[in-house]
Design an enzyme around this catalytic site. Sequence first.
Site, PDB file in Angstrom:
ATOM      1  N   HIS A 118      82.142  61.912  76.728  1.00 49.84           N
ATOM      2  CA  HIS A 118      82.345  61.165  77.978  1.00 49.84           C
ATOM      3  C   HIS A 118      83.739  61.440  78.538  1.00 49.84           C
ATOM      4  CE1 HIS A 118      81.932  57.379  80.506  1.00 49.84           C
ATOM      5  NE2 HIS A 118      83.243  57.604  80.549  1.00 49.84           N
ATOM      6  N   GLU A 119      84.749  61.316  77.692  1.00 49.79           N
ATOM      7  CA  GLU A 119      86.127  61.542  78.147  1.00 49.79           C
ATOM      8  C   GLU A 119      86.393  63.017  78.396  1.00 49.79           C
ATOM      9  OE1 GLU A 119      87.742  59.074  79.064  1.00 49.79           O
ATOM     10  OE2 GLU A 119      86.545  57.522  78.086  1.00 49.79           O
ATOM     11  N   HIS A 128      85.633  64.144  81.860  1.00 46.75           N
ATOM     12  CA  HIS A 128      86.662  63.916  82.885  1.00 46.75           C
ATOM     13  C   HIS A 128      87.598  65.117  82.970  1.00 46.75           C
ATOM     14  CE1 HIS A 128      85.763  59.798  83.974  1.00 46.75           C
ATOM     15  NE2 HIS A 128      85.686  59.449  82.687  1.00 46.75           N
TER      16      HIS A 128
END
Length: 203
Positions: free
Chosen positions: A102-103, A106
């Site tokens: 998820h991170e 980014h």
Amino acid sequence: MILGRQLDFLTRLIPTWRQEPLPSPKQPDIRTAPQRDADVEAKARKLLRALQCDDLAKRVCIRWNPRMRSTAGTALVAKALITLNPHLWDFGAAEVDRTLRHELAHLLAHHRAGRRRISPHGPEWQQACRDLGLLDEKRCHTLALPRRELTARHFYRCPACAEEVKRVRPFRRKTACLDCCRRHNRGRYDERFRFLKIPAARK
């Protein structure tokens, strides 16, 4: 003679544990946590290389912050730094992996966008999630981490479209309205649309 035999017999029955050193308590394997953390960073690099992002793979760094409470993880694009909550291990390795991806999405989304401004959880991030194996990823986690209510004390307004933003912490750098930048400057930062701070009473 009989007494001697009895004494010899009793001597053999007396336990000898007092004559032997006590075993030292088992020490924890201090290599386990660092090795586990190194494995997470190695996985991040492997995922990025598989997507032909070798430059980002070399720069990415994983850190664990024990002061994190309700946040599962954060991504600092400028430093290619991902910070994770150590309590993620309480939910299993699968949850650590999901939060990492998820991170990482980014960082990947911003890496692909270059200087172009993008929304934190916009289509670029969603595509990066899919490329990293996360389908239908939500912008926020649903883990049972302790939460605290934070009050927004800083308020901003776009001088062009009058869009207002509430913040718990003030902006630390120049920040402009993304919609206006997309509409009038191809998504790049434009000083004309920089958020202006307004009094709380006008929110």
